[in-house]
Design a protein around this motif. Structure first.
Motif, PDB file in Angstrom:
ATOM      1  N   THR A 113       0.839  -1.194   0.000  1.00 27.65           N
ATOM      2  CA  THR A 113       0.000   0.000   0.000  1.00 27.65           C
ATOM      3  C   THR A 113       0.880   1.252   0.000  1.00 27.65           C
ATOM      4  O   THR A 113       0.498   2.278   0.536  1.00 27.65           O
ATOM      5  CB  THR A 113      -0.945   0.030   1.214  1.00 27.65           C
ATOM      6  OG1 THR A 113      -0.182  -0.302   2.366  1.00 27.65           O
ATOM      7  CG2 THR A 113      -2.073  -0.950   1.055  1.00 27.65           C
ATOM      8  N   LYS A 163       1.953   3.069  -2.657  1.00 28.03           N
ATOM      9  CA  LYS A 163       1.992   3.688  -3.983  1.00 28.03           C
ATOM     10  C   LYS A 163       2.402   5.161  -3.908  1.00 28.03           C
ATOM     11  O   LYS A 163       3.119   5.651  -4.780  1.00 28.03           O
ATOM     12  CB  LYS A 163       0.631   3.545  -4.663  1.00 28.03           C
ATOM     13  CG  LYS A 163       0.700   3.842  -6.148  1.00 28.03           C
ATOM     14  CD  LYS A 163      -0.621   3.606  -6.836  1.00 28.03           C
ATOM     15  CE  LYS A 163      -0.577   4.064  -8.283  1.00 28.03           C
ATOM     16  NZ  LYS A 163      -0.164   5.467  -8.457  1.00 28.03           N
ATOM     17  N   LYS A 175      -1.123  -7.346   1.094  1.00 25.29           N
ATOM     18  CA  LYS A 175      -1.150  -5.884   1.092  1.00 25.29           C
ATOM     19  C   LYS A 175      -1.440  -5.465   2.527  1.00 25.29           C
ATOM     20  O   LYS A 175      -2.465  -5.834   3.093  1.00 25.29           O
ATOM     21  CB  LYS A 175      -2.244  -5.358   0.165  1.00 25.29           C
ATOM     22  CG  LYS A 175      -2.030  -5.784  -1.271  1.00 25.29           C
ATOM     23  CD  LYS A 175      -2.176  -4.622  -2.217  1.00 25.29           C
ATOM     24  CE  LYS A 175      -1.884  -5.077  -3.633  1.00 25.29           C
ATOM     25  NZ  LYS A 175      -1.151  -4.103  -4.407  1.00 25.29           N
ATOM     26  N   VAL A 184     -10.244  -1.082   0.158  1.00 20.42           N
ATOM     27  CA  VAL A 184      -9.461  -1.969  -0.706  1.00 20.42           C
ATOM     28  C   VAL A 184     -10.324  -3.096  -1.277  1.00 20.42           C
ATOM     29  O   VAL A 184      -9.999  -3.668  -2.320  1.00 20.42           O
ATOM     30  CB  VAL A 184      -8.213  -2.579  -0.002  1.00 20.42           C
ATOM     31  CG1 VAL A 184      -7.205  -1.509   0.325  1.00 20.42           C
ATOM     32  CG2 VAL A 184      -8.588  -3.396   1.211  1.00 20.42           C
ATOM     33  N   SER A 236     -12.621  -1.317  -4.091  1.00 15.03           N
ATOM     34  CA  SER A 236     -11.852  -0.933  -5.282  1.00 15.03           C
ATOM     35  C   SER A 236     -11.356  -2.152  -6.049  1.00 15.03           C
ATOM     36  O   SER A 236     -10.817  -2.014  -7.143  1.00 15.03           O
ATOM     37  CB  SER A 236     -10.652  -0.080  -4.866  1.00 15.03           C
ATOM     38  OG  SER A 236      -9.700  -0.887  -4.213  1.00 15.03           O
ATOM     39  N   GLU A 296      -8.883  -3.970  -5.169  1.00 18.90           N
ATOM     40  CA  GLU A 296      -7.435  -4.079  -5.025  1.00 18.90           C
ATOM     41  C   GLU A 296      -7.024  -5.423  -4.426  1.00 18.90           C
ATOM     42  O   GLU A 296      -5.955  -5.940  -4.744  1.00 18.90           O
ATOM     43  CB  GLU A 296      -6.976  -2.950  -4.100  1.00 18.90           C
ATOM     44  CG  GLU A 296      -5.694  -2.274  -4.486  1.00 18.90           C
ATOM     45  CD  GLU A 296      -5.390  -1.119  -3.544  1.00 18.90           C
ATOM     46  OE1 GLU A 296      -4.345  -1.172  -2.894  1.00 18.90           O
ATOM     47  OE2 GLU A 296      -6.215  -0.173  -3.437  1.00 18.90           O
TER      48      GLU A 296
END
Lengths: 424, 324
Positions: free
Chosen positions: A283, A285, B136, B146, B149, B151
């Motif tokens: 995470t 970015k 993540k 998340v 989206s 992701e």
């Protein structure tokens, strides 16, 4: 028929009072010239000295303070990524950074910087920062995840409070250095003006005496003229040499130091972002975006490397050429790190980023950082030697100029006095 | 003129003296460092949901599995699981700061915990390889974004199933039951939620915990942070009086500091579920079938023993409930 005025003039021209005021005017003009010239030259010498011994070293202190603190923070983040007990090199690098930060800070405080409040804030926070990092380290060694939270708090303190304070001090210091440099090379308009007026006055006085006394030259006034010419010649040569050396100090020295320092800080921030992307694990970015944005400022036609390299071909240039090559190889490794992480191979990405292998991003970055440091040191040497010649060019010139003018004034007074005696 | 000059000199001289005199130097006060992103007071609570805006529901009821689990590596064509299998990795959202549930082991750098093990079981069921996972790391506040989206495929991050959240995402059946409690420094005098009036109480942003604290009759001062360990840092630094959230998370924090303790009884029910996108109901059914299997064959119990039993006491696998 002569007018009243003309008759008065004729009387005055032949009266000793006319001669007396001529003498007084000449002496006053010479003394004024001595004062203006002396002050101008002395100011230049002071400005050159301030620049070489205060502003420029302080800019370097502030820059080194920023660099070592930012590097300490990036190193701590790398230590976190390494897992377990951090590698000895990282620990050593962090310790060296803190030691250097303290040294630059105490030197800057000793000399007295432009932004004392900012430096005081940094001084207050360094022990807090290192305390947090040590707490993080202790917890990490005990296998407790709260260590990472201490490290985040430390990094927040550094990024949001300490580094901005150093940066403010750095900007203030740079502004002061630029002002000193301007002062040291400003065109001496006042001196020129006064010299023209006094020179013209001397010529007129000479002519007046010649006309009135039927003697071709007055030895006192001739001596005064010679003294003034000598003083002006000294000033001209001194100021010219000083301005030349000063522009050399800027072009070969401080300008390049500033450019190399800027590049160094940019790659340092980018290196921190490279680590933070991995710390954020999936995470991060925003950090990677910032990395691209920062490094983008260095590459290409409008990049800083391009700008700093096209100017001249000296030692700094050679070093910076090497730095650019190293920068490009670091970028290539960074690309691989991102590919590995994006493909899901996080452990390999971390290894490539912080490992001590010759192919790792850490190795490439260290090499880049070293060559930028060498470029800064070389530029700094060029600055110091040029600044020393600048100081030498005008050293003592102020007093010399003043003395010569005073001598001239005495000679003029004596010369006019000789003529006055003839009236008794 | 001369007099005023003397006066100025005198004043300057006095000023010079007073600067060097120690009592006139202002002592700089220590500014305690704070975790990044900490928010205090009413601002700690993002957009309160108006009562009645969320329809009544049974949060524990999820989608019923449709048949037995397909064999690993042989996901049915056209399914979400097949898409994941073809991709080669399961993408998941986890915490790296919740000890016992999802945390980064500082010694190894690996992500571990009860939640992480649940996700490894899902990867095992899809690929036959528990390591075919891309993690993540997310904060509590990022859990729903998340998922919506797209992701990540699944979030397992100490997430309480609520009717409000069910409006935005699907949840699996319950894989862990918990309740909110209060954690303090030993000897603080705070005995439970009723003693929190005016006290500074910390919780992570975007959690049910902070929402529950906001409606406590005792009216504590809310302090919201990004990660649970930030609360522990603030407690150790004396910047807050208490932490309040699910007992399991608190147990993970107490394990890192023997000078702290959990006080009072649980005052809420917090059934944990894994969150999955509304557009992947087949993945919800698949994970529910897997949970049923692991609860029956002792895998769930083994994970529970490994991570939670010594601190939370024995707990039977939470029974699965399905929507009609």
């Amino acid at each position: 028929m002569p007018t009243v005025l003309e008759r008065a003039r004729t009387v005055a021209a032949h009266s000793p009072s006319r001669l007396r005021s001529l003498g007084a005017l000449t002496v006053a003009g010479l003394l004024l010239l001595g004062l203006v010239g002396g002050v101008t030259l002395d100011n230049r010498a002071t400005a050159a000295r301030d620049l070489a011994t205060r502003s420029e070293p302080l800019s370097l202190d502030a820059q080194e303070l920023y660099r070592s603190l930012a590097d300490a923070d990036a190193t701590a983040a790398s230590g976190f990524l390494s897992g377990g007990v951090e590698p000895a090199e990282l620990r050593k690098r962090y310790d060296a950074d803190i030691a250097r930060a303290m040294a630059s800070l105490s030197h800057a405080t000793e000399v007295g910087g432009a932004d004392a409040a900012g430096f005081a804030e940094v001084a207050r926070n360094i022990p807090v920062y290192t305390g947090l990092v040590e707490t993080a380290r202790t917890n990490n060694r005990q296998g407790q995840p709260v260590g990472a939270a201490y490290l985040r708090e430390a990094s927040g303190l550094m990024q949001n409070s300490m580094l901005p304070a150093v940066n403010r001090g750095y900007q203030a210091q740079n502004a002061r250095a630029a002002a000193d440099a301007d002062r040291a090379t400003a065109f001496p308009w006042w001196l020129l003006l006064v010299a023209l007026v006094v020179g013209a006055g001397l010529v007129l006085a000479q002519r007046d005496l010649t006309r009135r006394t039927r003697r071709i030259l007055n030895p006192g006034l001739v001596a005064a003229s010679l003294a003034v010419m000598l003083a002006l010649g000294w000033a001209l040569v001194g100021l010219g040499a000083e301005a030349f050396a000063m522009s050399g100090a800027r072009a070969e020295g401080s300008d390049r130091v500033a450019a190399a320092s800027e590049i160094r800080l940019i790659v340092l921030r980018a290196r921190a972002d490279e680590s933070l992307t991995l710390v954020a694990r999936g995470t991060g970015k925003e950090f990677e975006d910032r990395f691209q944005q920062e490094t983008g400022r260095l590459t290409g036609e409008k990049g800083l490397f391009h700008k700093v390299l096209t100017v001249r071909h000296d030692e700094v240039d050679t070093i910076l050429h090497g730095a650019r090559t190293r920068f490009e190889s670091w970028l290539a490794i960074h690309k691989k790190v991102r590919e590995l992480d994006d493909a899901g191979d996080y452990p390999a990405a971390v290894r490539l980023a912080i490992g001590s292998e010759p192919t790792s991003a850490a190795t490439a970055f260290t090499a880049l950082d070293e060559s930028l440091a060498a470029a800064i040191a070389s530029g700094q040497r060029a600055f110091t030697s040029n600044a020393a010649s600048a100081r030498g060019a005008v050293a003592g010139a102020g007093i010399g100029f003043g003395l010569l003018c005073a001598l001239g004034a005495a000679a003029a007074a004596w010369g006019v006095g000789q003529r006055l005696k003839e009236y008794r | 003129m001369k007099k005023s000059f003397l006066l100025v000199a005198l004043v300057l001289g006095l000023a010079g003296c007073s600067v060097s005199a120690p009592e006139a130097t202002p002592l700089p006060s220590a500014v305690p460092p704070r975790p990044v992103g900490v928010v205090e007071g009413p601002a700690a609570l993002p957009s309160p949901v108006a009562p009645g805006a969320v329809p009544e529901c049974d949060p524990r009821a999820s989608l019923r599995p449709d048949g037995p689990l397909p064999a690993p590596g042989q996901m049915p064509a056209g399914s979400s699981m097949r898409r994941i299998q073809d991709r080669g990795r399961l993408i998941v959202g986890v915490d790296q700061n919740a000890f016992l549930f999802g945390y980064r082991n500082p010694a190894t750098g690996q992500l571990e915990g009860f939640d992480v093990e649940m996700l490894r079981a899902v990867a095992q069921a899809i690929f036959g390889d528990p390591n075919a996972i891309t993690y993540k790391v997310i904060t509590q506040a990022q859990r729903i974004p998340v998922i919506t989206s797209g992701e990540v495929d699944i979030v397992a991050n100490t997430m309480t199933i609520t009717c409000g959240r069910l409006q935005q995402v699907h949840f699996t059946t319950v894989y862990y039951e918990d309740g909110q409690q209060v954690m303090v420094q030993k000897g603080s005098g705070i005995k439970g939620p009723a003693d929190l009036g005016g006290k500074r109480v910390c919780a992570s942003k975007g959690t049910t915990s902070i929402a529950e604290l906001a409606v406590l009759p005792a009216k504590p001062v809310l302090v919201a942070v990004d990660n649970w360990t930030d609360c522990l840092v603030m407690l150790q630094q004396g910047q807050i009086d208490a932490i309040s959230t699910d007992a399991g998370i608190l147990a993970g924090l107490v394990a890192q500091d023997p000078n702290t303790e959990i006080v009072g009884k649980a005052f809420t029910e917090e059934p944990h579920g894994m969150a999955i996108s509304k557009s992947n109901p087949d993945l919800v059914r698949f994970v529910n079938a897997l949970l049923e299997k692991t609860k029956a064959n002792g895998e769930w119990a083994a994970s529970y023993r490994r991570w939670l039993e010594t601190r939370m006491g024995p707990q039977p696998p939470p029974p699965a409930k399905y929507l009609p």
